[in-house]
Design an enzyme around this catalytic site. Sequence first.
Site, PDB file in Angstrom:
ATOM      1  N   ARG A  99       0.868  -1.166   0.000  1.00  0.00           N
ATOM      2  CA  ARG A  99       0.000   0.000   0.000  1.00  0.00           C
ATOM      3  C   ARG A  99       0.910   1.223   0.000  1.00  0.00           C
ATOM      4  NH1 ARG A  99      -3.246  -0.707   5.031  1.00  0.00           N
ATOM      5  NH2 ARG A  99      -4.350  -2.307   3.874  1.00  0.00           N
ATOM      6  N   LYS A 122      -4.887   6.131  12.560  1.00  0.00           N
ATOM      7  CA  LYS A 122      -5.423   6.685  11.313  1.00  0.00           C
ATOM      8  C   LYS A 122      -5.890   8.123  11.497  1.00  0.00           C
ATOM      9  CE  LYS A 122      -6.860   2.128   9.689  1.00  0.00           C
ATOM     10  NZ  LYS A 122      -7.985   1.264   9.243  1.00  0.00           N
ATOM     11  N   CYS A 127      -6.664 -11.500   1.064  1.00  0.00           N
ATOM     12  CA  CYS A 127      -6.541 -11.042   2.449  1.00  0.00           C
ATOM     13  C   CYS A 127      -6.617 -12.225   3.407  1.00  0.00           C
ATOM     14  CB  CYS A 127      -7.634 -10.043   2.788  1.00  0.00           C
ATOM     15  SG  CYS A 127      -7.497  -9.443   4.479  1.00  0.00           S
ATOM     16  N   CYS A 141     -12.312  -2.709   7.232  1.00  0.00           N
ATOM     17  CA  CYS A 141     -11.619  -1.785   6.328  1.00  0.00           C
ATOM     18  C   CYS A 141     -12.572  -0.901   5.544  1.00  0.00           C
ATOM     19  CB  CYS A 141     -10.746  -2.560   5.348  1.00  0.00           C
ATOM     20  SG  CYS A 141      -9.296  -3.257   6.129  1.00  0.00           S
ATOM     21  N   ARG A 166      -0.804   6.119   9.648  1.00  0.00           N
ATOM     22  CA  ARG A 166      -0.858   5.660   8.259  1.00  0.00           C
ATOM     23  C   ARG A 166      -1.239   6.790   7.307  1.00  0.00           C
ATOM     24  NH1 ARG A 166      -3.437  -0.401   8.698  1.00  0.00           N
ATOM     25  NH2 ARG A 166      -1.939  -1.216  10.211  1.00  0.00           N
ATOM     26  N   CYS A 188     -14.441  -9.391   6.964  1.00  0.00           N
ATOM     27  CA  CYS A 188     -14.127  -9.736   8.358  1.00  0.00           C
ATOM     28  C   CYS A 188     -14.496  -8.565   9.251  1.00  0.00           C
ATOM     29  CB  CYS A 188     -12.644 -10.090   8.497  1.00  0.00           C
ATOM     30  SG  CYS A 188     -11.568  -8.662   8.718  1.00  0.00           S
ATOM     31  N   LYS A 248      -2.259   0.288  15.046  1.00  0.00           N
ATOM     32  CA  LYS A 248      -2.331   1.228  13.918  1.00  0.00           C
ATOM     33  C   LYS A 248      -2.986   2.539  14.323  1.00  0.00           C
ATOM     34  CE  LYS A 248      -6.333  -1.327  12.160  1.00  0.00           C
ATOM     35  NZ  LYS A 248      -6.736  -2.180  11.028  1.00  0.00           N
ATOM     36  N   CYS A 299     -14.397  -4.089   0.894  1.00  0.00           N
ATOM     37  CA  CYS A 299     -12.965  -4.337   1.059  1.00  0.00           C
ATOM     38  C   CYS A 299     -12.532  -5.427   0.070  1.00  0.00           C
ATOM     39  CB  CYS A 299     -12.645  -4.753   2.489  1.00  0.00           C
ATOM     40  SG  CYS A 299     -13.166  -6.437   2.867  1.00  0.00           S
TER      41      CYS A 299
END
Lengths: 594, 562
Positions: B74, B208, B432, B475, B144, B471, B206, B426
């Site tokens: 990415r 964001k 994935c 995302c 990110r 899942c 993470k 997603c």
Amino acid sequence: MLLQQLSSLSSPLSDQQVTSLQQATANMSAVELSWVSGYLAGLAQSSDQSAIVAAPVPSATLTVLYGSQTGNAKGVAKQVAEAATAQGINVSLVSMADYKTKALKDETHLLVIVSTHGEGEAPDDAEQLHQFLASKRAPKLAGLEFAVLGLGDTSYEFYCQTAIDFELRLSALGAKSILDRRDCDVDYDSDVLAWQGQIIELLNETLSQPVAATAVSAGVATTTSQYSKQNPLSATLLASNKITGRGANKDVRHIEISLEDSGLSYQPGDALGVWFDNDPILVNELIELVGLQAEQLVNVNDQEISLAQALIQHYELTQLHPGFVSTYGEATAQSNLVELGTDKAVMREYIANRQVIDVIRQNRGSLSSEQLLAALRKLTPRLYSIASSVSEVDEEVHLTVAVVEYDAFDKAHQGAASSYLSHRLAEGDTLRVFVEHNDNFRLPSADKSVIMIGPGTGIAPFRSFLQQRDNDDASGQNWLFFGNQHFTDDFLYQTELQDFQKRGVLNRIDLAFSRDQAHKVYVQDRIKEQGKDLYQWLEDGASLYICGDGNQMAKDVHQALVEAIELHGNKTNEQAQQYLTQLKTDKRYQKDVY
Amino acid sequence: MTDVKLAANEYIKADSNLLRGTIEEGLQNHITGALYDDDTQLSKFHGFYQQDDRDLRGERKAQKLEPLHSFMLRARVPGGVCTSQQWLDIDKIASSLTMNQSIRLTTRQTFQYHGILKRNLKPLIQALDLSSLDSIAACGDVNRNVMCNPNPVESSLHQETYEWSKQLSEQLLPRTNAYAEIWLDGEKVRGHEEEPMYGKTYLPRKFKIAVAVPPHNDVDVYTNCLGFIAISENGKLIGFNVTVGGGMGATHGDKSTYPRLADDLGFIKLADTIAVAREVITTQRDWGNRVDRKLARIKYTVQKHGIEKFRDEVAKRSGVTIEPPRTIKFTTRGDRFGWVKGTDNKWHLTLYIECGRIKDVPGKEVQTCFREIAKVHQGDFRMTSNQNMIVANVAEADKAAIEGIARKYGVLGERLTPLREHSIACVSLPTCALGMAEAERYFPEFTDKVDSLLTKHGISDQPIVMRMTGCPNGCARPYAAEIGLVGKGPGRYNLYLGAAFDGTRLSKMVRENINEAEIMDELDGRFERFALNRQTQENFGDFLVRTQEVKAVLSSARDFHD
């Protein structure tokens, strides 16, 4: 065997002994015969074995020298030696690799049985003697009588070249040829028998001894198995799994065959002979094209069978040889085909990319079933390097088989044996197999290191080697060079090799995937890159093995080895070549190429 | 602290020598297409995940081949803006260095490549570098890609906020030289190296950031860890309303995990932007949960300490006075499709990209389309948070040519339903590793079926935000969708309903683990009642809450699961 049928040909006894025995037992009852048999057995046990071996007045010995790559010449030599021994001839059977050249001048009777490979090359174990006879060091051999039997394949340009070389070189040294050289094609059985009969009859006059003995030298490895090429085991196919990925250009199969309860065994380095059936669809097409009937009866090996069955089971239909083109051309009055045979180069090119069916499709003609069968060669089993070790897989044998499939002349073509194994046989079906021992491809002792170079299906024997070394807890190091087209789809046995590496069995692995980058990379390139370490391994006593394509790869790898040894061993080209020749002599440089 | 066993990743980070680990050794291990296990955690900080083609796992095992490992990389593209030349480079890299050969626009305004073989990682990152692009911190426990409203109609205001988003991205990058050393053959650092803001274990999880320009909430600002909502006076940017504590991820069956919308931290002046961002991050660095990764994101930290305490800490650390938030109003989260003219008289063409997948299929040659546009386009490209693409800053004179190309390759001209315009999915299967059910491969067909239901009830012109993920990590921000579908198993989803159209309220699960027929059944009745009883301008999510078909999620820590 009944005594009435006993003859000197089938027993160790002379004619005179046979007659005496027959007279003495002629009128005995069954009880008396039984008692005598016990008496003789007791006599045999109490007598001194060495006295028998040291037969009275052993006159000259017949030396049977063989040079064999795949084991065929060795098998023939052994058969000839046994037949000669049965005639009371004192025989010494020796591999050319083990033969001491200085003994040559003392020989009186010599049989040379040697195969030819690739473009007229001598088998590895014959190479040294082959060169020696052409060298200045070769002795005069005026007192030597000899005969040569060659094994080869007429579809190659230099058919039986090594046999021709031996005959010429021995003659040049003053030796006397007592029987014309016979060159045998891939279906050599009947030719060998004929030659064997002739030469033994000739030798019998001068070399035969009244008392036969177990005089065959220790060079003959006695195989305990009852199964052989002529008497194959009916084994069960356990699995035939494609082991290349979806994106692969090639279909490569991992094949597992059960040897359960057969007693058939093998060693790493051996090959498995596989008898196969031709594709019935192909057979039917062929029969129809030449205007014959599938059900008509033909005579094969003194048996009446249908033409279809004969073609399925007994005749070679994929590998084309020049003889078929000419004979078929004559039988169907097609002069263009007959004329092809007048220029060997043209013929070679013609047969190189054709199968039998292509000749017939492109040159339609009718002929009788006898003419057809006379033109065809007998089917011979295919040999596959064994990819497993008994120590790992027990009563199984594994193979790695590339399925030969290609389009030519707008038609799909298949390899006969590989398509049989991968498409026509189902799991659970039986197939006929035998083990072809190969003493020219053997692991060294467990403490020695090995360097294995096996791109493509050449990986097969090295899977066997690694399994064996693993089970032996061998302390020697193992280094594999493997290559193929693509990493993602053609990395044969990848997960197994990863496991070997993880567990410390595979100490080094160098990979060359030719089509994963703009310029092609092959194992020989990796060998050059790793030349320094490779030379050091050799200096430290490692053995070197090559398996796979003999036409190009083995030569390129050999050249890369020479270059590496020159560079890192600080040698001239000649010295580097000599270094490798010495490794061969020491059985530390062995090849299994096809 | 020393007695507590931390999450495994904490030790991997601590022992990684600032994100180097043994990645270089792993690249040299040619017997496998994978990296060493621990390095697959570190690789995320360099922008890529190790994946494998899950469709082929069983088959390859039987072939004695390892899983078909490849990597998803990415890029870091702040605000989703790139030049025509960059797009041509991005496109060429996809064709030459990835197995899929396609480009995937993400829900965070960047693009990703799927199917990069290990041997192609380094050439690919070097090629991006040549194009002044990178993938530093595009994944991993760091800040990110920074999102920013990309539709530059209010041109100067947008330009300013975009510049801030770029600055945020740059200022919050890790300082380790690992990326340059491993991928760009940069000189190795000798001696001690510092990671001044993050420290050697980086963040617990993470992080964001999104920057929104009201009234557009296309970036879904409240679903972000840290949000900046542009506040302007007389068309001039003066500061931001800052939000903290949003996040989507949850774990099936674990009620201690939940999606959460961010709280208002307050208004800050423009000059304080970087300082506040840094101290939100350092507070999360120090207060975040490093024992349980499932509870490590800032939303749990804010929930645990409360927004007041968190605000005080940030104010104390930064020395910034945080004022009460200014009043703002969001109206939509969708993109404005078609041509829009900016205040500077430049034109912008927003093109719908199904599931963000840039690839050619018969009749719809999306990849060729953008390649051809990039060859002639003088402006730039903007990837939207709805996985669409804007051909931005087109001069009046060039408009016809650009439109002609878009029509020629089937990217413009098709009538889109409002549902489709507001839908995202997603990637999920087959690449994935987390996917439990299909998303991208199934969503277009699913959308058609839902559209048929809307048509049946005569409400096909009603915009509804619908999102699907394979899942519960979310995302595609499904919990913030009016119709949210979260994969539970093959062909089975949890159904979430009741979110606000503008993104200010989450949905609630109404059915668990149901198949397509059951989903349609659930929607059918509700669409029928919505068609009959909706009020003027009422959105579907609001209707369900008002009529008490679905209980509103007001504070997700308490009421998302109840």
